[in-house]
Scaffold this active site. Sequence first.
Site, PDB file in Angstrom:
ATOM      1  N   ASN A   9      45.629 -18.105   8.892  1.00 41.48           N
ATOM      2  CA  ASN A   9      45.809 -18.220   7.444  1.00 41.48           C
ATOM      3  C   ASN A   9      45.920 -16.807   6.892  1.00 41.48           C
ATOM      4  O   ASN A   9      44.928 -16.102   6.778  1.00 41.48           O
ATOM      5  CB  ASN A   9      44.586 -18.948   6.854  1.00 41.48           C
ATOM      6  CG  ASN A   9      44.614 -18.986   5.329  1.00 41.48           C
ATOM      7  OD1 ASN A   9      45.625 -18.642   4.706  1.00 41.48           O
ATOM      8  ND2 ASN A   9      43.503 -19.403   4.724  1.00 41.48           N
ATOM      9  N   TRP A  10      47.149 -16.411   6.565  1.00 42.38           N
ATOM     10  CA  TRP A  10      47.380 -15.023   6.137  1.00 42.38           C
ATOM     11  C   TRP A  10      46.899 -14.775   4.705  1.00 42.38           C
ATOM     12  O   TRP A  10      46.831 -13.647   4.265  1.00 42.38           O
ATOM     13  CB  TRP A  10      48.862 -14.681   6.225  1.00 42.38           C
ATOM     14  CG  TRP A  10      49.406 -14.583   7.614  1.00 42.38           C
ATOM     15  CD1 TRP A  10      48.809 -15.005   8.780  1.00 42.38           C
ATOM     16  CD2 TRP A  10      50.671 -14.029   8.003  1.00 42.38           C
ATOM     17  NE1 TRP A  10      49.624 -14.741   9.853  1.00 42.38           N
ATOM     18  CE2 TRP A  10      50.775 -14.152   9.410  1.00 42.38           C
ATOM     19  CE3 TRP A  10      51.736 -13.455   7.305  1.00 42.38           C
ATOM     20  CZ2 TRP A  10      51.897 -13.711  10.114  1.00 42.38           C
ATOM     21  CZ3 TRP A  10      52.848 -13.014   8.006  1.00 42.38           C
ATOM     22  CH2 TRP A  10      52.924 -13.141   9.402  1.00 42.38           C
ATOM     23  N   LYS A  11      46.633 -15.851   3.975  1.00 41.81           N
ATOM     24  CA  LYS A  11      46.234 -15.734   2.551  1.00 41.81           C
ATOM     25  C   LYS A  11      47.282 -14.901   1.792  1.00 41.81           C
ATOM     26  O   LYS A  11      48.457 -14.988   2.115  1.00 41.81           O
ATOM     27  CB  LYS A  11      44.828 -15.158   2.453  1.00 41.81           C
ATOM     28  CG  LYS A  11      43.840 -15.930   3.336  1.00 41.81           C
ATOM     29  CD  LYS A  11      42.418 -15.607   3.086  1.00 41.81           C
ATOM     30  CE  LYS A  11      41.548 -16.462   4.009  1.00 41.81           C
ATOM     31  NZ  LYS A  11      40.126 -16.306   3.763  1.00 41.81           N
ATOM     32  N   HIS A  95      41.597 -25.364   0.723  1.00 37.94           N
ATOM     33  CA  HIS A  95      40.862 -24.178   1.181  1.00 37.94           C
ATOM     34  C   HIS A  95      39.832 -23.809   0.105  1.00 37.94           C
ATOM     35  O   HIS A  95      40.084 -23.976  -1.081  1.00 37.94           O
ATOM     36  CB  HIS A  95      41.833 -23.019   1.418  1.00 37.94           C
ATOM     37  CG  HIS A  95      41.166 -21.852   2.066  1.00 37.94           C
ATOM     38  ND1 HIS A  95      40.413 -20.948   1.357  1.00 37.94           N
ATOM     39  CD2 HIS A  95      41.105 -21.474   3.368  1.00 37.94           C
ATOM     40  CE1 HIS A  95      39.914 -20.062   2.207  1.00 37.94           C
ATOM     41  NE2 HIS A  95      40.324 -20.354   3.425  1.00 37.94           N
ATOM     42  N   GLU A  97      39.021 -21.168  -1.189  1.00 36.96           N
ATOM     43  CA  GLU A  97      39.506 -20.240  -2.231  1.00 36.96           C
ATOM     44  C   GLU A  97      40.340 -20.985  -3.273  1.00 36.96           C
ATOM     45  O   GLU A  97      40.346 -20.615  -4.444  1.00 36.96           O
ATOM     46  CB  GLU A  97      40.292 -19.092  -1.576  1.00 36.96           C
ATOM     47  CG  GLU A  97      39.341 -18.134  -0.863  1.00 36.96           C
ATOM     48  CD  GLU A  97      39.915 -17.437   0.368  1.00 36.96           C
ATOM     49  OE1 GLU A  97      41.146 -17.415   0.531  1.00 36.96           O
ATOM     50  OE2 GLU A  97      39.103 -16.931   1.177  1.00 36.96           O
ATOM     51  N   GLU A 167      34.990 -25.093   7.295  1.00 37.93           N
ATOM     52  CA  GLU A 167      34.870 -23.678   6.965  1.00 37.93           C
ATOM     53  C   GLU A 167      33.662 -23.466   6.053  1.00 37.93           C
ATOM     54  O   GLU A 167      33.780 -23.604   4.828  1.00 37.93           O
ATOM     55  CB  GLU A 167      36.131 -23.200   6.245  1.00 37.93           C
ATOM     56  CG  GLU A 167      37.389 -23.329   7.063  1.00 37.93           C
ATOM     57  CD  GLU A 167      38.425 -22.281   6.674  1.00 37.93           C
ATOM     58  OE1 GLU A 167      38.869 -21.558   7.548  1.00 37.93           O
ATOM     59  OE2 GLU A 167      38.740 -22.173   5.475  1.00 37.93           O
ATOM     60  N   GLY A 173      35.337 -14.538   5.483  1.00 41.39           N
ATOM     61  CA  GLY A 173      35.588 -13.151   5.095  1.00 41.39           C
ATOM     62  C   GLY A 173      34.331 -12.302   4.977  1.00 41.39           C
ATOM     63  O   GLY A 173      34.370 -11.198   4.453  1.00 41.39           O
ATOM     64  N   SER A 212      35.224 -16.159   9.716  1.00 44.97           N
ATOM     65  CA  SER A 212      34.978 -14.954  10.519  1.00 44.97           C
ATOM     66  C   SER A 212      35.123 -15.181  12.021  1.00 44.97           C
ATOM     67  O   SER A 212      34.331 -14.668  12.811  1.00 44.97           O
ATOM     68  CB  SER A 212      33.596 -14.365  10.183  1.00 44.97           C
ATOM     69  OG  SER A 212      33.551 -13.974   8.823  1.00 44.97           O
ATOM     70  N   GLY A 233      41.344 -16.247   9.361  1.00 42.40           N
ATOM     71  CA  GLY A 233      41.840 -15.473   8.222  1.00 42.40           C
ATOM     72  C   GLY A 233      42.093 -14.037   8.645  1.00 42.40           C
ATOM     73  O   GLY A 233      43.121 -13.723   9.258  1.00 42.40           O
ATOM     74  N   GLY A 234      41.146 -13.158   8.341  1.00 39.88           N
ATOM     75  CA  GLY A 234      41.298 -11.715   8.568  1.00 39.88           C
ATOM     76  C   GLY A 234      41.862 -11.340   9.935  1.00 39.88           C
ATOM     77  O   GLY A 234      42.796 -10.528  10.029  1.00 39.88           O
TER      78      GLY A 234
HETATM   79  P1  PGA Z   1      38.173 -15.387   7.729  1.00 45.70           P
HETATM   80  O1  PGA Z   1      38.901 -16.524   6.865  1.00 45.70           O
HETATM   81  O2  PGA Z   1      38.556 -15.611   9.163  1.00 45.70           O
HETATM   82  O3  PGA Z   1      38.717 -14.081   7.187  1.00 45.70           O
HETATM   83  O4  PGA Z   1      36.715 -15.530   7.513  1.00 45.70           O
HETATM   84  C1  PGA Z   1      38.976 -17.842   7.331  1.00 45.70           C
HETATM   85  C2  PGA Z   1      39.664 -18.707   6.300  1.00 45.70           C
HETATM   86  O5  PGA Z   1      39.408 -18.534   5.105  1.00 45.70           O
HETATM   87  O6  PGA Z   1      40.469 -19.590   6.654  1.00 45.70           O
END
Ligand code: PGA
Length: 249
Positions: A9-11, A95, A97, A167, A173, A212, A233-234
């Site tokens: 997930n590149w956000k 998600h 966010e 999640e 993050g 994470s 994500g990251g």
């Molecule tokens: P993260 O994000 O790996 O940076 O914690 C995961 C996500 O939000 O899908």
Amino acid sequence: MRKKIIAGNWKMNGTIPETKALLHELLEGPSDNENVKVVVCPPYTSLYLANKILQNSHISLGAQDVSAHLKGAYTAEVSLEMLLTTGVRYVILGHSERRQYHAETDQLVNTKAKLVIDGELIPIICVGETLKQREDGQTKQIVETQIENSLSGFSADFIKKSVIAYEPIWAIGTGKTATPQMAQEVHKLIREKVAETDKEAAENLPILYGGSVKPNNAHDLLIQPDIDGALVGGASLMAGDFIAIINAI
Ligand code: PGA
């Protein structure tokens, strides 16, 4: 046997040149692990290009959201039909966010999920508790309610066309990962909850862990019996790390 899925997930990361560079690095890397389905979810603006780059590769494309509306006066929204023309196979929904910054509810996620499945794409439906909810001992109740509402009205056939991502919000993050045991416990309860609708569909349902996930913790998470992959994500923004996660199992 459920095949593992590793989805990036590149956000809100990835200009056109960055998308090009990262995808080429991923294609060049030794990431062709046949035990794993690989998905990348760049921002909308990169989907068309990403589809061209990923043609005939082992990497599938996903979007990070979709509008609940089919067409019309919804400024800045992106419809299912638009996504279909970019070659995406997966759509991340709900998600945390989106829930936190755009007030998305389980009901909205449910509407979008049905739309996505009707459009023959695969929703990756995200659920997870906050730190406060975990500390208050509400994880089970919160996650079960999110599953119940987000999958409301789902037939066994719909469940078979879905992916769930657990999640925990406190792990996204933050560098804090749920321990493999903590994650496994919630994954198991999600599967049991879904089994109330259909046992066989629940048995085949891929449940990804997100929060994470890094090369150094991926293996221990991915060997858990109910963890069927990761939503990353990251670490999905660095080709080396993402490839290491793909190859962690
Ligand atoms: P993260 O994000 O790996 O940076 O914690 C995961 C996500 O939000 O899908």
